[in-house]
Design a protein around this motif. Structure first.
Motif, short mmCIF file in Angstrom:
data_model
loop_
_atom_site.label_atom_id
_atom_site.label_comp_id
_atom_site.label_asym_id
_atom_site.label_seq_id
_atom_site.Cartn_x
_atom_site.Cartn_y
_atom_site.Cartn_z
N PRO A 61 -11.26 2.10 1.59
CA PRO A 61 -10.91 1.81 0.21
C PRO A 61 -12.13 2.68 -0.58
CG PRO A 61 -10.72 -0.61 1.50
CD PRO A 61 -10.90 0.55 2.27
N ASP A 98 -1.56 8.22 -9.83
CA ASP A 98 -2.72 9.40 -10.05
C ASP A 98 -2.10 11.24 -10.62
OD1 ASP A 98 -2.40 9.27 -7.51
OD2 ASP A 98 -4.00 10.13 -7.45
N LYS A 107 -11.77 13.81 3.05
CA LYS A 107 -10.60 13.38 3.55
C LYS A 107 -10.37 13.69 4.93
CE LYS A 107 -6.35 14.20 1.09
NZ LYS A 107 -5.69 15.10 0.07
N GLY A 118 -5.78 -1.70 -1.17
CA GLY A 118 -6.79 -1.02 0.73
C GLY A 118 -7.30 -2.27 1.09
N GLU A 171 1.33 -1.29 0.13
CA GLU A 171 0.04 0.01 0.13
C GLU A 171 0.95 0.94 0.14
OE1 GLU A 171 -2.46 0.77 3.20
OE2 GLU A 171 -3.83 1.28 2.40
N VAL A 173 -7.30 -4.27 4.46
CA VAL A 173 -8.44 -4.29 5.50
C VAL A 173 -8.75 -5.69 5.97
CG1 VAL A 173 -11.13 -3.55 5.77
CG2 VAL A 173 -9.41 -2.35 4.81
N TYR A 215 -11.25 6.16 -0.48
CA TYR A 215 -10.01 6.62 -0.82
C TYR A 215 -10.54 6.32 -3.03
CZ TYR A 215 -5.12 6.82 -2.37
OH TYR A 215 -4.12 6.90 -1.93
N SER A 216 -11.03 5.35 -3.31
CA SER A 216 -11.17 5.50 -4.61
C SER A 216 -11.75 6.91 -5.07
CB SER A 216 -12.03 4.57 -5.10
OG SER A 216 -12.04 4.63 -6.27
N LYS A 221 -4.75 6.65 3.15
CA LYS A 221 -4.48 5.39 2.84
C LYS A 221 -5.04 4.91 2.32
CE LYS A 221 -2.87 2.97 6.47
NZ LYS A 221 -3.28 4.22 7.67
N PRO A 222 -5.51 4.46 1.36
CA PRO A 222 -6.49 3.06 0.94
C PRO A 222 -7.50 2.42 1.58
CG PRO A 222 -4.82 3.37 -0.95
CD PRO A 222 -3.73 4.14 0.26
N SER A 223 -6.09 1.68 2.58
CA SER A 223 -7.07 0.48 3.29
C SER A 223 -7.67 1.70 5.03
CB SER A 223 -5.99 0.42 4.29
OG SER A 223 -4.71 1.03 5.06
N ASP A 224 -7.43 3.31 4.70
CA ASP A 224 -8.21 3.73 6.07
C ASP A 224 -9.83 3.51 5.48
OD1 ASP A 224 -6.15 4.25 6.96
OD2 ASP A 224 -5.58 6.35 6.13
N ASP A 277 -9.05 13.79 -9.53
CA ASP A 277 -8.41 13.68 -11.12
C ASP A 277 -9.42 14.89 -11.49
OD1 ASP A 277 -7.23 12.80 -13.58
OD2 ASP A 277 -9.52 12.12 -14.14
N ALA A 330 -8.13 0.54 -3.81
CA ALA A 330 -9.18 0.14 -3.94
C ALA A 330 -8.63 -1.11 -3.32
CB ALA A 330 -10.37 1.06 -4.13
N VAL A 364 -9.35 9.76 -5.09
CA VAL A 364 -8.57 9.70 -6.11
C VAL A 364 -9.49 10.57 -7.38
CG1 VAL A 364 -7.02 8.03 -7.44
CG2 VAL A 364 -7.13 8.19 -4.51
N GLN A 365 -9.95 9.88 -7.46
CA GLN A 365 -10.82 10.16 -8.76
C GLN A 365 -11.58 11.59 -8.98
OE1 GLN A 365 -13.60 7.37 -10.71
NE2 GLN A 365 -13.52 6.07 -9.06
N ASN A 404 -8.21 18.82 -10.86
CA ASN A 404 -6.87 18.75 -11.59
C ASN A 404 -7.69 19.45 -13.34
OD1 ASN A 404 -5.11 18.47 -9.60
ND2 ASN A 404 -4.91 16.23 -10.57
N ALA A 426 -7.49 4.63 -8.94
CA ALA A 426 -8.12 4.56 -7.90
C ALA A 426 -9.05 3.54 -7.89
CB ALA A 426 -9.63 5.71 -7.79
N GLN A 450 -6.51 14.69 8.52
CA GLN A 450 -6.71 13.92 7.41
C GLN A 450 -6.79 12.46 7.91
OE1 GLN A 450 -5.37 14.05 4.57
NE2 GLN A 450 -5.81 16.04 4.84
#
Lengths: 473, 293
Positions: free
Chosen positions: B43, A107, B255, A406, A95, A410, B46-47, B38-41, B54, A403, B50-51, B57, A399, B34
């Protein structure tokens, strides 16, 4: 006279037996916090009548509290916990590779690359903006390289971890074998034997945490250890465990990926592959993370690199550069074209020819020609919101990969917590059977102390009677 | 159930560990601001982060592009307005000097003014913006009007994305405004008017009036198109800014999490940890036979 002497003998047996009881309680009290210590009990029994002995008590032996069911539960749960812990640890490291820090992930590099094309579309013949596109393209390819390299390094680390664990298992198997000999050579029902058995069981638990094993306890006090149906230790013979790597896809010699291979070898014998049966213990967790989770993760990243580079190349080569020529590929793979997975991400490079001659970067098309034509730059920029190979936009796929990782972390963490709980229950079960209760030991200590004092009184009484008798003679 | 020394402390120890771990996690989240690092916080969150990052941006880049494009278009619109004024002045001169009451010296002076107007019109048609010549189509590095007054641009559009997959021209078609492609070639027209004024050809001067009106009309039409494009870009910029603000708000929410919620969780975790400490203290202080005997 002979009766009085018999009383003295009886009292002496009481003193001796109860002193042993006090000694055993003392061992229990001092060993209460020693890992793997099993409570002992002094087994007292009547001394048979006959000869000059007039009854009394004797210590038949020292019994070690042992519950086979609880011990098996501990071994099983140790294996599950070891596997879950190793996998969770490995995937947490994966990760970190994917998300090295805020603003440093794939990303972010994609975002910067597309923004560079947006800017170029504003002034397609600007060499500074062209240089910026090249720099951001190199950064993006570099991010793919770094991710792939770090994942490869992690898989290498996990192989090294597995080698360490295998070595630890071999050391313990040798010690268990040695203890087997000492246990069978020591008299049954003695503290000495119990101590050896405690040490051996502790080592077996340490093996089980690293590799799931089945323990067979023989009548002579020795144990045999089996894993994956293969005897690792039996009858004084130890199979040496080893780990190496095998091809992930034996039918594809170009595939550089490898998987772990575990073998058990008898001294002077040929190795037996036990890989398929390694289902518990740290080795199983390391194998799951390295050969299943990380390979799947690497495949996703390779596929993303391939889909993106192929699409971008197809677009770029359909346009026109500043000199009205067809531009070259944006991305290459080392010295050749972008390789198909696996290995795409690790070998991806931004075409160095474009840095060498910035005019060859395409931003226009024949219908919207250079130097001001920007339709190609806009098309490449639009890839940011286009689905690559029907699987989602670049950011959506990054993403999704993050995920997925992640979710694995988890899941692995959840499994680890679950196994901690079940291990805790198994340990409690073992403690209930074999652990030391200070309250119980205090009672036993008092009981033996009083019996000792009473035996002493009997001895004193018999002694007085003997003295009086002697004086009257 | 036999309660041994190890069992007695096993659960207290685990409860303390769990409590301390949870408190550390929450205090880190509150201190760093925050919730998702990280993703495991989380998933799914987090996805989404990230999107959305993007998207942010993309929108930020689009907003910058739209603003710059509108800036060039405003420059073009200003040039077209000035060009329209020049053509109006040329028509005024044509009307004034088509009248025989003016003598040839006055017409010669008018011819010179028309020549100057033509030069100004060339300069306006060759206006440079941030991306180069604004009326040159894709030939942004070449003046669209050459020394002879001929249009050498290509009149092609320079597109800009104003919404996902939606493009609009961010330049003005110079060919339509400044060449015969729009109906009248204003440079040739002014050149002819200058010649007619110099030669005193009153009929020709009068005959140029409809063409001058047509030339003014085509410049005005181009200006109208520029105005429409500016409006489109401005409204897209405004919409994009709102979309950015909305996405940023969602991003912060995802976040950073809800601070009140985090504070409540922290209080609960602290309370649970303190209870674990109290229970452990109780377990440790329970008298045993060791103390009595």
């Amino acid at each position: 006279m002979s009766t009085l002497l018999g009383i003295l003998s009886t009292a002496q047996s009481g003193l001796s037996a109860n002193a042993t009881g006090i000694s055993v309680s003392g061992e229990n009290i001092t060993g209460a916090n020693t890992p793997g210590f099993s409570r002992r009990t002094a087994l007292l029994e009547n001394r048979p009548l006959g000869g000059s002995q007039a009854g009394g008590v004797t210590v038949a032996g020292i019994q070690r509290a042992f519950d086979g069911f609880a011990e098996r539960a501990v071994l099983t749960e140790s294996g599950y916990l070891g596997a879950a812990d190793a996998r969770a640890g490995a995937m947490k490291r994966a990760e970190q590779v994917l998300v090295p820090g805020d603003g440093f992930g794939l990303d972010d590099r994609f975002g910067e690359f597309f923004a560079a094309w947006d800017q170029l579309a504003q002034k397609p013949d600007d060499l500074a903006l062209r240089r910026n596109v090249v720099a951001k393209g190199e950064d993006l390819a570099g991010a793919f390289n770094t991710t792939a390299t770090e994942l490869d390094r992690l898989r290498g680390d996990l192989l090294a971890d597995a080698e360490t664990v295998v070595e630890e298992i071999n050391v313990r198997l040798a010690k268990i074998n040695s203890l087997n000999e000492r246990v069978t050579g020591s008299p049954a029902n003695t503290s000495g034997r119990a101590e050896l058995q405690d040490e051996r069981d502790r080592l077996i638990r340490e093996v089980a945490e690293r590799l799931s094993v089945t323990v067979i306890r023989n009548d002579n006090g020795s144990v045999a250890l089996l894993s994956s149906g293969v005897a690792l230790l039996d009858g004084g013979v130890v199979r040496s465990l080893s780990v190496s790597t095998a091809a992930y896809d034996p039918l594809d010699p170009t595939d550089p990926r490898t998987v772990l291979k575990f073998e058990a070898t008898l001294p002077g014998g040929s190795p037996r592959d036990i890989t398929a049966g390694v289902e518990g213990g740290r080795l199983a967790g390391l194998r799951e993370a390295r050969d299943v989770d990380l390979i799947a993760l690497g495949e996703d990243i390779d596929q993303l690199a391939f889909d993106f580079a192929s699409t971008a190349n197809a677009l770029h080569t359909s346009g026109q550069d500043l000199d009205l020529n067809a531009p070259p590929d944006l991305f290459v793979g080392g010295l050749g074209p972008v390789p198909a997975p696996p290995g795409t991400a690790g070998n991806l490079a931004f075409n160095p020819a474009l840095r060498a001659n910035l005019r060859t970067l395409g931003a226009a098309t024949a219908a919207n020609p250079p130097p001001g034509g920007n339709s190609l730059a806009l098309q490449i920029s639009a890839l940011q919101s286009s689905s690559l190979a029907g699987l989602g936009t670049p950011a959506a796929r990054v993403a999704q990969i993050a995920a997925d990782t992640g979710n694995v972390v988890v899941g692995a963490e959840g499994e680890r917590r679950l196994r901690e709980n079940t291990m805790s229950h198994a340990a409690q079960l073992r403690e209930e059977a074999s652990g030391v209760s200070l309250d119980e030991e205090m009672i036993a200590l008092t009981r033996f102390q009083r019996a000792f004092q009473a035996s002493m009184k009997v001895l004193q009484t018999a002694d007085q009677l003997l003295q009086e008798l002697v004086q009257r003679l | 159930m036999r309660v041994t020394e190890n069992v007695r402390f096993l659960y207290s120890s685990r409860a303390l560990q769990d409590g301390a771990s949870r408190m550390l996690e929450l205090s880190t989240q509150i201190a760093s601001g925050q919730k998702i690092t990280k993703p495991s916080d989380s998933p799914a969150t987090y996805s989404a982060v990230v999107q959305r990052s993007d998207l942010l941006n993309r929108l930020a880049s689009r907003k910058t592009v739209l603003e710059r494009s509108a800036s060039d278009l405003r420059l073009a619109e200003g040039a077209l307005a000035s060009a329209g004024d020049l053509l109006v002045r040329a028509r005024e001169l044509a009307v004034q000097f088509a009248d025989p009451v003016n003598g040839q010296p006055e017409r010669d002076a008018a011819a010179k003014e028309v020549a100057a107007l033509r030069q100004q019109l060339v300069a306006l048609a060759n206006t440079k913006g941030q991306r180069g010549y604004v009326f040159a189509g894709t030939q942004t590095q070449t003046p669209p009007i050459d020394a002879t007054g001929a249009f050498v641009g290509d009149g092609l559009p320079l597109d800009v994305e104003y919404a996902d997959g939606q493009y609009t021209a961010s330049n003005v078609d110079g060919a339509q405004a400044f060449s015969a492609a729009g109906g009248v070639d204003p440079f040739a027209l002014l050149q002819q008017l200058e010649a007619d004024l110099s030669s005193g050809n009153l009929a020709a001067i009068r005959g140029a009036l409809p063409s001058l009106e047509a030339a003014h009309g085509q410049v005005t039409l181009a200006r109208t198109h520029a105005g429409g494009a500016i409006n489109r870009l401005d409204s897209s910029t405004e919409f994009t800014a709102k979309a950015v603000a909305h996405a940023q708000s969602l991003q912060v929410q995802d976040k950073q999490g809800d601070l009140t919620e985090l504070a409540t969780e922290m209080t609960l975790a602290q309370s649970a940890y303190e209870r674990s400490i109290a229970v452990t203290r109780q377990v440790l202080s329970v008298a045993s036979l060791v103390d009595r005997l």
